[in-house]
Design an enzyme around this catalytic site. Structure first.
Site, PDB file in Angstrom:
ATOM      1  N   LYS A 208       0.851  -1.188   0.000  1.00  0.00           N
ATOM      2  CA  LYS A 208       0.000   0.000   0.000  1.00  0.00           C
ATOM      3  C   LYS A 208       0.880   1.229   0.000  1.00  0.00           C
ATOM      4  CE  LYS A 208      -3.561   2.462   2.543  1.00  0.00           C
ATOM      5  NZ  LYS A 208      -4.599   2.365   3.581  1.00  0.00           N
ATOM      6  N   LYS A 261      -2.189  -1.451  -3.853  1.00  0.00           N
ATOM      7  CA  LYS A 261      -3.048  -0.278  -3.770  1.00  0.00           C
ATOM      8  C   LYS A 261      -2.212   0.979  -3.832  1.00  0.00           C
ATOM      9  CE  LYS A 261      -6.147   1.887  -0.528  1.00  0.00           C
ATOM     10  NZ  LYS A 261      -6.570   1.930   0.840  1.00  0.00           N
ATOM     11  N   SER A 287     -10.332   5.601  -4.529  1.00  0.00           N
ATOM     12  CA  SER A 287     -11.311   6.673  -4.687  1.00  0.00           C
ATOM     13  C   SER A 287     -10.901   7.719  -5.732  1.00  0.00           C
ATOM     14  CB  SER A 287     -11.547   7.341  -3.340  1.00  0.00           C
ATOM     15  OG  SER A 287     -10.328   7.803  -2.786  1.00  0.00           O
ATOM     16  N   TYR A 326     -15.087   0.897  -6.646  1.00  0.00           N
ATOM     17  CA  TYR A 326     -16.368   1.577  -6.421  1.00  0.00           C
ATOM     18  C   TYR A 326     -17.278   1.426  -7.630  1.00  0.00           C
ATOM     19  CZ  TYR A 326     -13.544   3.318  -2.658  1.00  0.00           C
ATOM     20  OH  TYR A 326     -12.714   3.363  -1.558  1.00  0.00           O
TER      21      TYR A 326
HETATM   22  C1  PBG Z   1      -7.321   3.628   5.627  1.00  0.00           C
HETATM   23  C2  PBG Z   1      -7.659   3.371   4.200  1.00  0.00           C
HETATM   24  C3  PBG Z   1      -7.517   4.298   3.154  1.00  0.00           C
HETATM   25  C4  PBG Z   1      -8.056   3.701   2.014  1.00  0.00           C
HETATM   26  C5  PBG Z   1      -8.486   2.435   2.380  1.00  0.00           C
HETATM   27  N1  PBG Z   1      -8.216   2.238   3.740  1.00  0.00           N
HETATM   28  C6  PBG Z   1      -7.010   5.675   3.160  1.00  0.00           C
HETATM   29  C7  PBG Z   1      -5.679   5.948   3.674  1.00  0.00           C
HETATM   30  O1  PBG Z   1      -4.826   5.062   3.809  1.00  0.00           O
HETATM   31  O2  PBG Z   1      -5.446   7.104   3.985  1.00  0.00           O
HETATM   32  C8  PBG Z   1      -8.151   4.375   0.682  1.00  0.00           C
HETATM   33  C9  PBG Z   1      -9.194   3.876  -0.227  1.00  0.00           C
HETATM   34  C10 PBG Z   1      -9.537   4.780  -1.348  1.00  0.00           C
HETATM   35  O3  PBG Z   1      -8.958   5.859  -1.564  1.00  0.00           O
HETATM   36  O4  PBG Z   1     -10.447   4.402  -2.087  1.00  0.00           O
HETATM   37  N2  PBG Z   1      -6.503   2.768   6.291  1.00  0.00           N
END
Ligand code: PBG
Length: 336
Positions: A208, A261, A287, A326
Site C-alpha cells: 500500500k 493499492k 477513490s 467503487y
Molecule cells: C485507511 C484506508 C484508506 C483507504 C483504504 N483504507 C485511506 C488511507 O490510507 O489514507 C483508501 C481507499 C480509497 O482511496 O479508495 N486505512
C-alpha cells in the site's frame, strides 16, 4: 543459427503472418481473448454511517453513498443479486467517539460490528471483509496510535489484533488490515488462531503506497490525517522491490490474500507480484481513480462505461485475481 534482425524477420514473414486474421470478427476475437472480467472478480467497498434512513452522497465520488444500517439491508441484497461476491466495509465514526487509541474500534456494539451482523443476517452467503486500521477512529486521523508526532508500531498492532478479533466475532469472513504497521499480519493471525477463529481469513494490504489518490476516500470517512502525512508507514511510490519484500513477508506471516493499492498507477507492481507469488492478489482501484473517470465523463471527455470496463480488464491482465472497485455495481450490471 543466429536470431534474425527484427526487420528482416518481418520482411520474410509478411504477408504470411497477419495478426488481423485473429481480430476480424467478434467471434474470433472472443475465442482468442486471454482475459475476461466477471462479477466474480469484484469486491465492492461500502461506507457505513450511523442514523436511520441515511443515504448520503459523497461529493467527490458521484454514485457512492454512506449508508445507515437499515438502508444497507436493501443495498446488500441488490449487490448480491448483481452477482457480486464480496463487500469491503468502512465506517464513518462520529467525532465524539474518536480518540488516540481507537477505543471505539473495539466496541462490540460499534458501527462496524453491527454492520457485519446486519449483512450476515440479510445475505449470509456474501463474503464480508472488514477494514482494520485506526484512522476512522483516530482523533489524529492516523492509522496508528500517536505519541509526540510519531505513529507507534507495536502498541498499534496490539489494538489491531483486538479489532480483528472483534470483527471475527461479529461474523467477518476476512479481516483486511490496511494500516501498514510492521508485523501485524503475524500478530493478527496468531490472535485469531489462539481464539479459535481459524476460518477467518486475512486479506493484507501488503503493498500500500502513500498515495494522493486517496483524497476522496478521506472525505467520505472524514479521516484525513490531522498532521503530517502517512509516509512513515505507507510505501514510497518510487519503490518497486520493496513491494516484494512487504508482500512475501505478509504471506509468510499468514496473509491469505495480498493486495496492491492504488490500482492503475501500480499495474507494474501487480504484474511483478503475480510472477512471484502464488496466493490470490487483489487490486484496489481507489477513490481518486474513480473520481477522475466520473469527472471526465461528466464533462463528456470520456465514454464512462467503456473506459471503466477497459480499466477493470487491465487489472486482470496485470495479474489481479480480484478488484476492489467503487464501480463494482455498475460493472456487474453491464456483465449480467
Ligand atoms: C485507511 C484506508 C484508506 C483507504 C483504504 N483504507 C485511506 C488511507 O490510507 O489514507 C483508501 C481507499 C480509497 O482511496 O479508495 N486505512
Amino acid at each position: 543459427m543466429g536470431v534474425k534482425p527484427y526487420n528482416d524477420y518481418l520482411y520474410i514473414m509478411y504477408p504470411n503472418q497477419r495478426n488481423r486474421r485473429l481480430r476480424k470478427s467478434p467471434a474470433i476475437r472472443q475465442l482468442v481473448s486471454e482475459y475476461q472480467l466477471s462479477a466474480n472478480d469484484l469486491l465492492l467497498p461500502l461506507f457505513i454511517t450511523s442514523g436511520k434512513q441515511v443515504k448520503e452522497p459523497i461529493s467527490a465520488m458521484p454514485g457512492c453513498y454512506r449508508w445507515s444500517l437499515d438502508l444497507l439491508e436493501e443495498e446488500i441484497k441488490a449487490v448480491w443479486d448483481l452477482g457480486i461476491k464480496a463487500v469491503l466495509l468502512f465506517v464513518k465514526v462520529e467525532d465524539e467517539l474518536k480518540d488516540n487509541e481507537g477505543t471505539e474500534a473495539l466496541n462490540p456494539e460499534g458501527l462496524m460490528q453491527r454492520a457485519i451482523r446486519t449483512i450476515k443476517k440479510v445475505v449470509p452467503e456474501i463474503v464480508v471483509m472488514t477494514d482494520v486500521a485506526l484512522d476512522p477512529y483516530s482523533s489524529y486521523g492516523h492509522d496508528g496510535i500517536v505519541e509526540k508526532g510519531v505513529i507507534l508500531n507495536d502498541v498499534t498492532v496490539e489494538v489491531l489484533c483486538k479489532m480483528a478479533l472483534s470483527h471475527a466475532q461479529s461474523g467477518a469472513d476476512f479481516v483486511a488490515p490496511s494500516d501498514m504497521m510492521d508485523g501485524r499480519i503475524l500478530k493478527i493471525r496468531t490472535a485469531l488462531e489462539a481464539a479459535r477463529w481459524t476460518d477467518t481469513g486475512i486479506m493484507s494490504y501488503s503493498a500500500k503506497y502513500a498515495s494522493s489518490f486517496y483524497g476522496p476516500f478521506r472525505e467520505a470517512l472524514d479521516s484525513a490525517p490531522g498532521f503530517g502525512d502517512k509516509r512513515t508507514y505507507q510505501m514510497d511510490p518510487a519503490n518497486r522491490l520493496e513491494a516484494h519484500t512487504e508482500t512475501l513477508r505478509d504471506i509468510e506471516e499468514g496473509a491469505d490474500i495480498v493486495m496492491v493499492k492504488p490500482g492503475l498507477a501500480y499495474l507494474d507492481i501487480i504484474r511483478d507480484l503475480r510472477d512471484q507469488v502464488d496466493v490470490p492478489i487483489a487490486a484496489y482501484q481507489v477513490s481518486g481513480e474513480y473520481a477522475m473517470l466520473k469527472a471526465a465523463a461528466e464533462r463528456g471527455w470520456l465514454e464512462h462505461d467503456a473506459v471503466m470496463m477497459e480499466q477493470l480488464l487491465a487489472f486482470k491482465r496485470a495479474g489481479a485475481n480480484m478488484i476492489a472497485t467503487y464501480h463494482a455495481k455498475e460493472a456487474a450490471q453491464l456483465l449480467l
